[in-house]
Design an enzyme around this catalytic site. Structure first.
Site, PDB file in Angstrom:
ATOM      1  N   ARG A  82      28.317 -37.805 -38.167  1.00  0.00           N
ATOM      2  CA  ARG A  82      29.082 -36.974 -39.113  1.00  0.00           C
ATOM      3  C   ARG A  82      30.395 -37.645 -39.477  1.00  0.00           C
ATOM      4  NH1 ARG A  82      30.734 -31.622 -36.931  1.00  0.00           N
ATOM      5  NH2 ARG A  82      31.901 -31.846 -38.847  1.00  0.00           N
ATOM      6  N   ARG A  89      38.437 -20.869 -34.773  1.00  0.00           N
ATOM      7  CA  ARG A  89      38.690 -21.395 -36.121  1.00  0.00           C
ATOM      8  C   ARG A  89      38.562 -20.334 -37.219  1.00  0.00           C
ATOM      9  NH1 ARG A  89      36.236 -27.434 -36.420  1.00  0.00           N
ATOM     10  NH2 ARG A  89      38.101 -27.851 -37.578  1.00  0.00           N
ATOM     11  N   ASP A 115      42.334 -34.729 -32.686  1.00  0.00           N
ATOM     12  CA  ASP A 115      41.085 -35.471 -32.908  1.00  0.00           C
ATOM     13  C   ASP A 115      41.001 -36.748 -32.072  1.00  0.00           C
ATOM     14  OD1 ASP A 115      40.209 -33.552 -34.617  1.00  0.00           O
ATOM     15  OD2 ASP A 115      40.441 -34.718 -36.454  1.00  0.00           O
ATOM     16  N   LYS A 122      37.153 -39.708 -43.327  1.00  0.00           N
ATOM     17  CA  LYS A 122      36.333 -38.523 -43.597  1.00  0.00           C
ATOM     18  C   LYS A 122      37.239 -37.357 -44.003  1.00  0.00           C
ATOM     19  CE  LYS A 122      35.017 -35.726 -40.053  1.00  0.00           C
ATOM     20  NZ  LYS A 122      35.419 -34.348 -40.374  1.00  0.00           N
ATOM     21  N   ASN A 123      38.326 -37.172 -43.261  1.00  0.00           N
ATOM     22  CA  ASN A 123      39.170 -35.998 -43.498  1.00  0.00           C
ATOM     23  C   ASN A 123      40.000 -36.097 -44.775  1.00  0.00           C
ATOM     24  OD1 ASN A 123      38.098 -35.000 -41.185  1.00  0.00           O
ATOM     25  ND2 ASN A 123      40.009 -34.959 -40.008  1.00  0.00           N
ATOM     26  N   CYS A 149      32.237 -27.983 -36.010  1.00  0.00           N
ATOM     27  CA  CYS A 149      32.228 -28.293 -34.581  1.00  0.00           C
ATOM     28  C   CYS A 149      32.531 -27.030 -33.773  1.00  0.00           C
ATOM     29  CB  CYS A 149      33.285 -29.333 -34.251  1.00  0.00           C
ATOM     30  SG  CYS A 149      32.779 -30.998 -34.647  1.00  0.00           S
TER      31      CYS A 149
HETATM   32  C1  UD1 Z   1      41.274 -30.302 -39.877  1.00  0.00           C
HETATM   33  C2  UD1 Z   1      40.446 -31.532 -39.597  1.00  0.00           C
HETATM   34  C3  UD1 Z   1      40.087 -31.630 -38.118  1.00  0.00           C
HETATM   35  C4  UD1 Z   1      41.351 -31.550 -37.268  1.00  0.00           C
HETATM   36  C5  UD1 Z   1      42.199 -30.346 -37.649  1.00  0.00           C
HETATM   37  C6  UD1 Z   1      43.535 -30.302 -36.950  1.00  0.00           C
HETATM   38  C7  UD1 Z   1      39.165 -32.002 -41.590  1.00  0.00           C
HETATM   39  C8  UD1 Z   1      37.840 -32.036 -42.253  1.00  0.00           C
HETATM   40  N1  UD1 Z   1      39.219 -31.464 -40.375  1.00  0.00           N
HETATM   41  O1  UD1 Z   1      40.492 -29.170 -39.561  1.00  0.00           O
HETATM   42  O2  UD1 Z   1      39.418 -32.863 -37.890  1.00  0.00           O
HETATM   43  O3  UD1 Z   1      40.986 -31.420 -35.898  1.00  0.00           O
HETATM   44  O4  UD1 Z   1      42.458 -30.341 -39.071  1.00  0.00           O
HETATM   45  O5  UD1 Z   1      44.238 -31.475 -37.193  1.00  0.00           O
HETATM   46  O6  UD1 Z   1      40.159 -32.441 -42.129  1.00  0.00           O
HETATM   47  N2  UD1 Z   1      43.638 -21.567 -37.944  1.00  0.00           N
HETATM   48  C9  UD1 Z   1      43.783 -20.202 -37.975  1.00  0.00           C
HETATM   49  N3  UD1 Z   1      43.599 -19.554 -39.158  1.00  0.00           N
HETATM   50  C10 UD1 Z   1      43.285 -20.198 -40.322  1.00  0.00           C
HETATM   51  C11 UD1 Z   1      43.163 -21.595 -40.283  1.00  0.00           C
HETATM   52  C12 UD1 Z   1      43.346 -22.269 -39.081  1.00  0.00           C
HETATM   53  O7  UD1 Z   1      44.064 -19.570 -36.943  1.00  0.00           O
HETATM   54  O8  UD1 Z   1      43.123 -19.542 -41.356  1.00  0.00           O
HETATM   55  C13 UD1 Z   1      43.824 -22.299 -36.663  1.00  0.00           C
HETATM   56  C14 UD1 Z   1      42.564 -22.998 -36.191  1.00  0.00           C
HETATM   57  O9  UD1 Z   1      41.721 -22.121 -35.491  1.00  0.00           O
HETATM   58  C15 UD1 Z   1      43.137 -24.087 -35.300  1.00  0.00           C
HETATM   59  C16 UD1 Z   1      44.449 -24.440 -36.007  1.00  0.00           C
HETATM   60  O10 UD1 Z   1      44.728 -23.364 -36.881  1.00  0.00           O
HETATM   61  O11 UD1 Z   1      43.401 -23.568 -34.026  1.00  0.00           O
HETATM   62  C17 UD1 Z   1      44.425 -25.737 -36.818  1.00  0.00           C
HETATM   63  O12 UD1 Z   1      43.300 -25.728 -37.644  1.00  0.00           O
HETATM   64  P1  UD1 Z   1      43.259 -26.440 -39.075  1.00  0.00           P
HETATM   65  O13 UD1 Z   1      44.464 -27.311 -39.232  1.00  0.00           O
HETATM   66  O14 UD1 Z   1      43.010 -25.414 -40.109  1.00  0.00           O
HETATM   67  O15 UD1 Z   1      41.979 -27.350 -38.915  1.00  0.00           O
HETATM   68  P2  UD1 Z   1      40.936 -27.722 -40.035  1.00  0.00           P
HETATM   69  O16 UD1 Z   1      41.623 -27.826 -41.349  1.00  0.00           O
HETATM   70  O17 UD1 Z   1      39.748 -26.862 -39.925  1.00  0.00           O
END
Ligand code: UD1
Length: 426
Positions: free
Chosen positions: A405, A128, A313, A22-23, A123
């Site tokens: 999902r 986030r 995850d 999915k990711n 989620c």
């Molecule tokens: C992706 C994955 C999710 C996985 C996560 C971490 C998909 C669809 N989702 O989510 O399954 O759990 O990576 O491996 O691929 N953050 C900030 N500011 C930002 C962006 C992120 O503070 O602008 C923080 C987030 O709140 C979180 C951390 O960075 O605490 C990591 O998040 P991120 O790697 O961005 O996760 P996703 O890409 O949303």
């Protein structure tokens, strides 16, 4: 609402084909917005999140057409064509259902010079925020305003290459900035980039589309912008989180379960932890067999980290395994600040877990007993299934839409290994 019913205590053994990730599929689908050409994806998993993103892409004017997957693929084929985009606005109703929808921001902005994308949902696992996406795009020359819950980004004369160091590692921001940079003028260097295999998979597809990218899979990615990208054929990478989930289920119930069609090195951290917990792991080509023949489950401490560390995850699923360990396990969550909602549900099976800030202390118990439980998020749902497979009696899992999902045909795959699991339609 559908419910899942599981009669636990059955030994599981068999073969499970691993689906496309999915990711990986989600960012690959958003990449289709970068070109007028056909992007043909293979091994696309049948998941609600994939359908949610298709609804958004078609709302923007993209064509989307499913086909049979190739013979050696578990998933389906998907043709996307974004030659006739009619809107650069991603509405709240669609983006709020899934955070990855926000990732259309980069491709729309870089190709059309403008995008309005609702702030995301997804989620409920912490705040986030999207500050890194915004800082990175601003560094590339975009003007960004947040109006009425929408990120409104403009770059009338196109984006410009830049040197951007992210303050923390974000998978989504890396996908977004890498896609944005493919059509920017000049070179972009992304430092402290995510090294997750899905970033490498996206880079491979973008490269097949004509992008110039070096270093994907390391923490420094260099992208040299090109004028135009074309179509491509690409097979979606196997799902390391699905593979890790079934590997944990095998350690929980005994196994042996053989996972096929995966890239074993993408679950190295998980396999080491399972070995430490007393499982036997055999890796051969694209197959991994996990078994726990004799002896108790051993307590192991884990800390979730960015790739190649132990993935957030799989934290909930691993916690389920530790509920039956001989001893005490410390599980530290470093990626998301509120990802322990499964703790209170696991307690319903008789698990003994206490929370201390970002650490869960799991005191192993001798047995779990079935209970009605509620899935709180996607990966937590899988954790409840793993606990239910080992619990005595019949567990009912509510809110299984979370599971749909991100896990393709999970009941079918577990049933093929001897699990007594079925779905009741509401
Ligand atoms: C992706 C994955 C999710 C996985 C996560 C971490 C998909 C669809 N989702 O989510 O399954 O759990 O990576 O491996 O691929 N953050 C900030 N500011 C930002 C962006 C992120 O503070 O602008 C923080 C987030 O709140 C979180 C951390 O960075 O605490 C990591 O998040 P991120 O790697 O961005 O996760 P996703 O890409 O949303």
């Amino acid at each position: 609402m559908d419910t899942l019913h599981i009669k636990g205590g059955k030994p599981l053994s068999g073969v499970i084909p691993i689906s496309g990730a999915k990711n990986a599929a989600l960012p690959l689908m958003t990449a289709a917005l970068l070109t007028e050409g056909d992007v043909l994806l293979d091994n696309v998993p049948r998941l609600t999140d994939v359908r949610t993103l298709i609804r958004l892409l078609t709302e923007l004017g993209c064509e989307a057409e499913f086909s049979e997957g190739s013979a050696d693929s578990f998933g389906q084929g998907l043709r996307l064509n974004a030659a006739n985009i009619t809107s650069t606005t991603a509405p709240y109703e669609l983006v709020s259902q899934m955070r990855a929808s926000f990732w259309v921001l980069g491709p729309l902005l870089t190709r059309f010079g403008e995008a309005r994308v609702s702030l995301p949902g997804g989620c409920a696992i912490g705040a986030r925020p999207v500050d890194i996406y915004i800082k990175g795009l601003e560094a590339m020359g975009a003007s960004i305003e947040i109006v009425d819950g929408y990120v409104h980004a403009t770059a009338r004369n196109g984006l410009k290459g830049t040197h951007f160091r992210s303050s923390l590692v974000s998978v989504g921001a890396t996908h977004t900035l890498m896609m944005a940079a493919t059509l920017a003028e000049g070179e972009t260097v992304l430092e402290n980039a995510a090294r997750e295999p899905e970033v490498g998979d996206l880079a491979a597809c973008l490269t097949a589309m004509g992008a110039r990218i070096e270093g994907a899979g390391t923490d420094t990615i260099r992208i040299t912008g090109v004028k135009k990208l074309g179509g491509a054929n690409h097979r979606v990478l196997a799902d390391r989180i699905e593979a890790g989930t079934f590997a944990i289920a095998a350690a929980m119930t005994g196994g042996p379960i053989t996972l096929t069609g995966l890239v074993p090195e993408t679950i190295d951290a998980t396999l080491s932890v399972l070995r430490a917990a007393g499982a036997r792991v055999d890796v051969s080509g694209d197959r991994v067999t996990v078994e726990r023949t004799a002896g108790p489950i051993r307590a192991v401490d884990v800390v979730t980290e960015v790739y190649p560390g132990f993935p957030t995850d799989l934290q909930a699923q691993f916690m389920s395994l530790m509920t039956l360990a001989d001893g005490e396990s410390e599980i530290v969550e470093r990626i998301f600040e509120n990802r322990f909602m499964h703790v209170q549900e696991l307690a319903r099976f008789g698990a003994n877990i206490s929370l201390h800030g970002d650490m869960a202390l799991v005191h192993g118990v001798k047995r779990l007993t079935a209970a009605p439980v509620m899935a709180s998020d996607l990966r937590a749902s899988a954790a409840l299934i793993i606990a239910a497979l080992a619990a005595e009696g019949e567990t009912i899992v509510n809110r299984v839409y979370h599971l749909d999902r991100g896990f393709e045909r999970i009941e079918e795959k577990l049933r093929a290994c001897g699990a007594e699991i079925w779905r009741e339609k509401a």
